[in-house]
Design an enzyme around this catalytic site. Structure first.
Site, PDB file in Angstrom:
ATOM      1  N   GLY A  12      33.336  41.609  41.471  1.00  0.00           N
ATOM      2  CA  GLY A  12      33.243  41.502  40.279  1.00  0.00           C
ATOM      3  C   GLY A  12      33.787  40.222  39.371  1.00  0.00           C
ATOM      4  CB  SER A  13      34.972  39.565  35.845  1.00  0.00           C
ATOM      5  OG  SER A  13      36.006  40.472  35.828  1.00  0.00           O
ATOM      6  CB  CYS A  41      28.697  36.237  41.681  1.00  0.00           C
ATOM      7  SG  CYS A  41      28.069  36.714  43.358  1.00  0.00           S
ATOM      8  CD  GLU A  71      31.594  37.710  45.585  1.00  0.00           C
ATOM      9  OE1 GLU A  71      31.474  36.601  44.958  1.00  0.00           O
ATOM     10  OE2 GLU A  71      30.513  38.725  45.338  1.00  0.00           O
ATOM     11  N   GLY A 106      39.475  40.747  39.079  1.00  0.00           N
ATOM     12  CA  GLY A 106      40.080  40.267  40.267  1.00  0.00           C
ATOM     13  C   GLY A 106      41.570  40.420  40.300  1.00  0.00           C
TER      14      GLY A 106
END
Length: 503
Positions: A235-236, A291, A257, A240
């Protein structure tokens, strides 16, 4: 196909559609037209704690199942996914808005990682290490780690779960999945598919594969519990930071990730026709909501005026519309927040001297409650702060460079470090780009765009991308605990480093 038909094709019964997925408080909307697909019941924190307890019990049994037998379960999951590829792919497109071919491609990634993991189940190798002591042997072994929590984002609602789950299962770890609250239906459909595989497998422990439905607080239970050995979060960068700091407090293992701000360098020797195709697919695919989307284009000044007019022409001809229709290349943004973020970014780029081609909302008359946009090309005089920020929308910032060192410096001068690429037919340039002095990203490609990764390689990046790796290569090691063994088969007890200790 109507949304109700797609839900039924994906495995939801008519009674579930009218009752189970229509009586909750979590509203699920399709970005295709903004309509409501379902209202789901969210799991409470106590529900999640119960799942963790079940997974902990499942781990005690699953870790003792031989790895090749564990691989058999993943093989069955892959077979069920093959049978449901079309229906699950349609549901992916309906729920997250990517075009149907991309939805089908995402399910294919699930199938491919299952194949990879089945082979891996017979290749969880350790090492034999030479000991400095006579009559001693050393080796390195790998053992199941424990319960694995998997947190995924809306833009790839199923594939990253499978990248993690397939590896975790063959490594001996039960999995608990917390999908994005924007795309929970694909997760529930996948859980149904897994349930069929579990029934065919026959003797898997209860609680081996579970799914949590809910908002952020449901996922926070996974990161807080010491009984969850691993949390893999996609995710963002903001997300994270929250997950990583919480896991660090309890020394839990974290696989992150996160965001990417990916660049392409186009060198003077590049095949411009090939580069143009790669630019468009990488920048506008999934409406710029990958991403690995191409967000920065760094073009040598001698070919800039050859490439950019053709790029603008290609953007003018993009087929934008309902992602479930044939021939469409660009579907909608996920929601109004994404659209507003795109508008703010373009406005800031303009204030920094950017020249905008495209952008803006389209198809508003046909889809008043959805957010379709025209992808934007923004020619920038320099790499300003908004260019360094990842905006999850189809904005392509274009800049010039004079020499390769300058281009690489521009590429690396962002907080993120996920994916990168160069288009060049000069082997000296391409090898330099791949060297220690070149790209600082986890993924570096030559004559191919930054998106479209294969499952055979480990996926992830550095800096604000989080440093985690998912999918192929030796990413499996993140789901296991390493153990170093020393065996003394002699009748003496010599110490390491020649130490003498006699009693």
């Amino acid at each position: 196909m109507a949304s109700k038909q797609i839900l039924q094709a994906a495995g939801f019964t008519a009674s579930e559609i009218s009752a189970e997925i229509s009586k909750g408080t979590l509203a699920v909307h399709t970005p295709v037209d903004g309509s409501e697909l379902a209202r789901l019941k969210s799991h409470t924190p106590d529900d999640v704690l119960g799942m963790i307890k079940d997974s902990t019990q499942a781990f005690k049994a699953w870790r003792n199942v031989p790895a090749p037998r564990r691989g058999e379960l993943v093989r069955l999951i892959g077979e069920e996914l093959r049978a449901e590829k079309d229906s699950l792919g349609q549901l992916v497109s309906l729920e997250c808005g990517k075009i149907l071919q991309e939805g089908l491609g995402e399910v294919q990634e699930m199938i491919d990682i299952c194949d990879f993991a089945v082979g891996l189940s017979r290749q969880l190798y350790g090492l034999t290490i030479a000991s400095e002591r006579p009559g001693h042997a050393m080796r390195e072994t790998w053992h199941p780690m424990g319960v694995c929590g998997i947190v995924t984002a809306f833009n790839f609602p199923v594939a990253p779960w499978c990248w993690n789950a397939a590896l975790a299962l063959v490594c001996g770890d039960p999995v608990i999945w917390k999908p994005s609250e924007k795309t929970p239906l694909t997760a529930l459909a996948t859980q149904k598919i897994c349930q069929r595989a579990l029934e065919k497998f026959g003797d898997a422990p209860e609680g081996l594969i579970q799914t949590v439905i809910g908002e952020r607080d449901a996922g926070e239970v996974l990161t807080a519990s010491r009984d969850v050995a691993i949390v893999s979060a996609t995710g963002s960068t903001r997300m994270g930071h929250a997950v990583g700091s919480k896991m660090a407090e309890r020394f839990g293992r974290c696989i992150l990730e996160l965001g990417g701000n990916n660049a392409m360098i186009v060198a003077p020797s590049a095949d411009l026709k090939m580069a143009l195709t790669a630019i468009v697919f990488s920048a506008v695919g999934t409406a710029g909501q990958r991403c690995t989307s191409l967000r920065r284009l760094i073009v040598h000044e001698t070919i800039y005026d050859q490439l950019i007019p053709g790029l603008k022409k290609a953007y003018d001809g993009l087929a934008i519309g309902d992602p479930l229709e044939d021939g469409i290349l660009v579907g909608p943004l996920i929601d109004s927040q994404a659209f507003e973020g795109m508008e703010r970014a373009i406005a800031e780029a303009k204030s920094d001297g950017g020249l905008v081609h495209g952008g803006g909302r389209v198809l508003e008359d046909k889809f008043p409650n959805a957010h379709y946009v025209h992808p934007a090309i923004v020619e920038m005089p320099h790499q300003s702060s908004i260019v360094k920020h990842e905006t999850f929308a189809p904005i392509l910032y274009v800049m010039k460079y004079n020499d390769l060192d300058e281009a690489i410096a521009i590429q690396n001068d962002v907080p993120q470090g996920l994916s990168s690429c160069i288009f060049s037919t000069d082997v000296r340039e391409t090898e330099y780009f791949l060297s220690a002095a070149g790209s600082d990203c986890g993924i570096a490609n030559v004559n191919i765009g930054p998106s479209g990764a294969e499952i055979g390689g480990a996926f992830g990046g550095e800096k604000d991308t989080g440093g985690g790796r998912e999918s192929g290569s030796d990413a499996w090691k993140a789901y296991m605990r390493r153990q170093t063994n020393t065996i003394n088969y002699s009748r003496e007890l010599p110490l390491a480093q020649g130490i003498k200790f006699e009693i």
